[in-house]
Structures are given as C-alpha cells and as structure tokens.
Design an enzyme around this catalytic site. Structure first.
Site, PDB file in Angstrom:
ATOM      1  N   MET A   1      10.463  24.412   1.756  1.00 51.85           N
ATOM      2  CA  MET A   1       9.647  23.545   0.904  1.00 51.85           C
ATOM      3  C   MET A   1      10.511  22.657   0.007  1.00 51.85           C
ATOM      4  O   MET A   1      10.178  21.495  -0.223  1.00 51.85           O
ATOM      5  CB  MET A   1       8.700  24.384   0.045  1.00 51.85           C
ATOM      6  CG  MET A   1       7.710  23.518  -0.733  1.00 51.85           C
ATOM      7  SD  MET A   1       6.601  24.431  -1.812  1.00 51.85           S
ATOM      8  CE  MET A   1       5.580  25.288  -0.632  1.00 51.85           C
TER       9      MET A   1
ATOM     10  N   ARG B   1     -11.236  -0.060  14.824  1.00 57.41           N
ATOM     11  CA  ARG B   1     -11.070   0.626  13.544  1.00 57.41           C
ATOM     12  C   ARG B   1     -12.068  -0.064  12.608  1.00 57.41           C
ATOM     13  O   ARG B   1     -13.259   0.001  12.871  1.00 57.41           O
ATOM     14  CB  ARG B   1      -9.599   0.498  13.117  1.00 57.41           C
ATOM     15  CG  ARG B   1      -9.148   1.514  12.095  1.00 57.41           C
ATOM     16  CD  ARG B   1      -7.633   1.535  11.907  1.00 57.41           C
ATOM     17  NE  ARG B   1      -7.070   0.291  11.367  1.00 57.41           N
ATOM     18  CZ  ARG B   1      -5.813   0.158  10.926  1.00 57.41           C
ATOM     19  NH1 ARG B   1      -4.981   1.194  10.949  1.00 57.41           N
ATOM     20  NH2 ARG B   1      -5.377  -0.985  10.460  1.00 57.41           N
TER      21      ARG B   1
ATOM     22  N   TYR C   1      14.504  30.280   7.133  1.00 57.52           N
ATOM     23  CA  TYR C   1      13.339  31.068   7.587  1.00 57.52           C
ATOM     24  C   TYR C   1      13.339  31.237   9.101  1.00 57.52           C
ATOM     25  O   TYR C   1      13.540  30.264   9.841  1.00 57.52           O
ATOM     26  CB  TYR C   1      12.040  30.383   7.176  1.00 57.52           C
ATOM     27  CG  TYR C   1      11.740  30.463   5.704  1.00 57.52           C
ATOM     28  CD1 TYR C   1      11.462  31.691   5.100  1.00 57.52           C
ATOM     29  CD2 TYR C   1      11.746  29.323   4.920  1.00 57.52           C
ATOM     30  CE1 TYR C   1      11.180  31.769   3.740  1.00 57.52           C
ATOM     31  CE2 TYR C   1      11.459  29.390   3.551  1.00 57.52           C
ATOM     32  CZ  TYR C   1      11.187  30.619   2.977  1.00 57.52           C
ATOM     33  OH  TYR C   1      10.911  30.674   1.637  1.00 57.52           O
TER      34      TYR C   1
ATOM     35  N   LYS D   1       0.848  -1.206   0.000  1.00 59.79           N
ATOM     36  CA  LYS D   1       0.000   0.000   0.000  1.00 59.79           C
ATOM     37  C   LYS D   1       0.875   1.244   0.000  1.00 59.79           C
ATOM     38  O   LYS D   1       2.067   1.182   0.324  1.00 59.79           O
ATOM     39  CB  LYS D   1      -0.898  -0.018   1.243  1.00 59.79           C
ATOM     40  CG  LYS D   1      -0.117   0.046   2.562  1.00 59.79           C
ATOM     41  CD  LYS D   1      -1.025  -0.153   3.768  1.00 59.79           C
ATOM     42  CE  LYS D   1      -0.243  -0.105   5.076  1.00 59.79           C
ATOM     43  NZ  LYS D   1      -1.074  -0.510   6.223  1.00 59.79           N
TER      44      LYS D   1
HETATM   45  C1  LIG Z   1      -0.269  -1.590   6.828  1.00 58.82           C
HETATM   46  C2  LIG Z   1      -0.907  -2.834   7.292  1.00 58.82           C
HETATM   47  C3  LIG Z   1      -0.155  -4.012   7.478  1.00 58.82           C
HETATM   48  C4  LIG Z   1       1.347  -4.034   7.428  1.00 58.82           C
HETATM   49  O1  LIG Z   1       1.823  -3.597   8.689  1.00 58.82           O
HETATM   50  P1  LIG Z   1       3.369  -3.557   9.042  1.00 58.82           P
HETATM   51  O2  LIG Z   1       3.399  -3.173  10.460  1.00 58.82           O
HETATM   52  O3  LIG Z   1       3.947  -2.512   8.159  1.00 58.82           O
HETATM   53  O4  LIG Z   1       3.910  -4.902   8.764  1.00 58.82           O
HETATM   54  C5  LIG Z   1      -0.833  -5.161   7.784  1.00 58.82           C
HETATM   55  N1  LIG Z   1      -2.170  -5.166   7.918  1.00 58.82           N
HETATM   56  C6  LIG Z   1      -2.916  -4.051   7.788  1.00 58.82           C
HETATM   57  C7  LIG Z   1      -4.369  -4.119   7.966  1.00 58.82           C
HETATM   58  C8  LIG Z   1      -2.311  -2.844   7.484  1.00 58.82           C
HETATM   59  O5  LIG Z   1      -3.051  -1.737   7.365  1.00 58.82           O
END
Ligand SMILES: *Cc1c(COP(=O)(O)O)cnc(C)c1O
Length: 426
Positions: free
Chosen positions: A344, A155, A292, A50
């Site tokens: 930036m 969640r 800055y 992801k």
């Molecule tokens: C991002 C994610 C993972 C991977 O987690 P890591 O700690 O990076 O190994 C696994 N499961 C879900 C649901 C996630 O959102």
C-alpha cells in the site's frame, strides 16, 4: 493574456515532510502546447485539465496553459469546473480570458451555480436541455451550451435518431432566451489507430458529425465552435480539426499512442517526474522471499532498496515484479525494477548482487538511503524510465499512470524541469 499570473501555485501540503514527490515542469506544458498548436494551427486550443490536470495539479497547469496561449479550458465534471472557476477568479483571471467547458451532465446537477460561474455545458439529451433551460430562466440569464453528437462512440452525445428532436428543443430554448448555442461537438474513438479499420472509423465519425451539423443547420442553428478532436485527432487527423481541438495527454508530454509515435518523436516533453528517496538500503541473504506472498526470492545475496510509494499513492499493483525504476546513486544511475509485490505504501527494488564480504553497513553499497529513486520522467533528459514504460509494464496506458497518482503525493511545480538542488546535481 497579460492578466494570467505565471507564478506556480504549489500544493499547500508541507513538501519537506512527505518523502515522495511529483515534479511538474510547467515550462514543458507550455512547450507541448506550442508544439501541438503547430499541428493544428487554424483551430482554437482547449487545454483539458480534468482529473486534477491528469494528476499534475489543476490550477498550476491551467494557468500555465492560459499563459502559453490556450484559448479554452476543458474538464469532465461540473464540480471540477466550479472549483477551477473559483480558483481562477481568486487568481485574478478574467472569465472572458478563460472559458471553461464541462461535459458530464448528471440529471439534477445544480445548473444555476454552473451558469453563474460562466461554465459552458454540454447537452446530449432533451431532458438535460430542459433542466439547464429551467435554471437559466430562474436566473434570468442565458446558459452557454455545446450540443454533443454521438458520432460512433456510443457514450454521451445525441444519436442520429434523437438529434432532430434535440435540435428543435435547442431552437426553442435559443428563441426563448434561455440558452446560447456556442458549440457543437463530438469525440473520436479510434483517432490513434492507423489501421484501415481505425481510419474508416474516424472517417465515419467525421461523416456523422457533418450530418449532425446538417441537422442543427436545418433547425437554423449554426454553432461558432465545432470540435471533434482530442490530442490524437489534433496530431493525426487534420480533417477533424474544425474550429477547436481539445488537448489533454499531449499537453502532459505523453503520446496518445506510443506505438504509433512516442513523446520524443512527436517533440513532446513529459511533464511529470515521480520520485522518492530510498528509505532503506540493505543486504539480504540468498533465496529470501521479498514482500507479501514472497513472489520474488533473492537469486543471490542481494542489495535491496525500499521506496516509500505504494498502491495508495497510485502505483499500480500490476507493477509488482516489473515496474521500472532508476536509482540516482552517487556513482551514477542504477536501472532496476520493482521486486516482489507493490504494497500500500512502499515497494522494494533490486540493487544487484552483494558480495560475501559486504554487509548492510558497507561503505561501497550500490546506493544509499536518501538517494532518489525515479519511477518515471523524461527519458530524453536523464536515464529514467518513461510513463509509457510503466504503462506497458502494468498492462495499461500512460493516461492511467499519471492520472491515478495519489492525492497524498505532493506535486511540486517548477519552471524548467529542475529545482536548484537538481540543477546543482546535473
Ligand atoms: C479527456 C478528453 C479529451 C482529451 O483527450 P486526450 O486524448 O488526453 O487529448 C478530449 N475530449 C474529451 C471529451 C475527453 O474526455
């Protein structure tokens, strides 16, 4: 697996024209997955790609992971999954060789496209199941789903109160031919926490997961792939491995919690090295303000270097006056840090005191324009800072350091950590 191409696919952006780059070592991806396979040898391995593979480049990492034997790919958004599927199709990767799970399920998603692309979908709510089943019915195909149980993260996931109704709706959709129940899953919220409270939390997650599986079983549902662990669970909770582990941060060579154990201790190799050439090296007089707001003033006559990376590139502004940097000068590595505020597009680094007789044009400058400034990489390989040090300096976690790297920084994918030029220098 012979159908998985191993040739890296690099950014289409002409790298020569952009000063900074993130060098991504695909051999380290494979190495890390092998190490993590050893920690969960009896489970399938999902490579989590992801967010552009945590900033490392989605397709090249996905191909490297599949080539290293990863069984599944995981992403958050359905759109990410569709993009990944299209790229894998183009690369000639058979869909059976690359199952993809997407776990964020917004209402009104175009589920038909996801089903047609053979994307597995996570289901936490009866309304989501209804939407997916309707799309499947209109396509005349079964959607592949993984039921998510809320085991204590609050969640996504079906709560213990909601799960019986969801289970019975899934049963109906399975019987009606709209869905195939592939998996049941959840996520641990404190798997990296070795304190008694952390361990109790993980035990509670496992217990709630077990009772969720019981609710599904009571509805006659026996998903083949039960999965609960991300990297931290894979490393530290064998009781939570089940049929598959979802590996994200560890694949990128970083620890889910460097306080518990760092990359080197875990046998992991950080995959990304972020670097840029100095665009200026000059002498600035004593007590001059830098960047800055003038939050840093030269304590003496000073050599300052300028690095063409800024917060628009994902260099957190919290790194102002502290982010560690190593400049690879001809005389050897210079360990230094950001001085003044991160802007930036650039920031300044301190290169040390300048003698009265030195000017910006002096040949004995501590570094030269064009010398490489490394923000983070694998400290076991060169004397460079780690993403963990950046995270500590910025008051955040290594996940945020790599995944927020900006779109405009070219990712250069290599095998073995170095280009020819770098190997020549080493
Ligand atoms: C991002 C994610 C993972 C991977 O987690 P890591 O700690 O990076 O190994 C696994 N499961 C879900 C649901 C996630 O959102």
């Amino acid at each position: 697996m012979s159908t998985i191409p191993t040739t890296p696919v690099t950014t289409p952006r002409p790298v020569e024209t952009y000063p900074s780059r993130a060098v991504v070592d695909l051999d380290a991806v494979a190495h890390n997955l092998h190490v993590l396979r050893g920690r969960a040898p009896h489970s399938l391995q999902m490579a989590v790609v992801k967010a552009g593979a945590y900033g490392h480049g989605q397709l090249p990492v996905a191909l490297a992971a599949l080539g290293a034997g990863a069984d599944w790919l995981g992403v958050a958004q359905v759109e990410e999954a569709l993009e990944l599927r299209a790229a894998l199709d183009d690369a000639g990767v058979a869909r059976e060789a690359a199952p993809i799970l997407a776990w964020i399920a917004p209402s009104g998603q175009d589920w038909a496209r996801a089903i047609e692309a053979d994307i597995d979908l996570s289901v936490s709510w009866t309304w989501a199941l209804a939407e997916i089943a309707a799309a499947a019915r209109s396509l005349g195909r079964r959607a592949r789903i993984h039921v998510k149980v809320d085991t204590g993260m609050s969640r996504a996931g079906s709560t213990p109160e909601d799960l019986p109704a969801l289970a019975s709706a899934v049963r109906t959709a399975v019987d009606g031919g709209q869905v195939e129940l592939v998996g049941a899953w959840s996520h641990l919220s404190r798997a990296d926490d070795p304190s008694p409270e952390g361990l109790a939390s993980t035990a509670e997650h496992v217990a709630l997961f077990e009772s969720g599986l019981g609710v599904l079983a009571a509805a006659g549902l026996h998903p083949a792939i039960r999965h609960l662990s991300a990297t931290a669970g894979a490393l530290w909770h064998p009781e939570a491995h089940y049929d598959m582990v979802r590996i994200g941060i560890g694949m990128y060579g970083l620890s889910p919690d460097p306080v518990v154990a760092g990359s080197a201790e875990l046998g992991l190799r950080p995959v990304m090295r972020l670097e840029a050439p100095l665009t200026s090296v000059k002498v600035v007089a004593t007590d001059r303000p830098v960047s800055y707001g003038g939050t840093w003033r030269t304590p003496t006559r000073r050599w300052l270097g300028l690095v063409p990376l800024g917060y628009a590139d994902g260099i957190l502004r919290a790194a102002s006056n502290c982010g560690p940097v190593t400049v690879l000068s001809a005389e050897g590595p210079v360990a230094t840090h950001v001085v003044g505020r991160v802007c930036m597009d650039q920031f300044v680094v301190d290169l040390g005191p300048a003698r009265e007789d030195q000017t910006s044009a002096s040949p004995d400058a501590p570094a030269r324009v064009g010398d490489t400034a490394v923000l983070f990489g694998d400290p076991a390989v060169g004397r460079v800072p780690s993403a963990d040090q950046w995270a500590r300096a910025c008051g955040t976690i290594n996940y945020e350091i790599v995944s927020r790297l900006g779109e405009r920084v070219p990712r250069v994918h290599v095998h073995g950590g170095g280009t020819d030029e770098e190997e020549a220098r080493a």
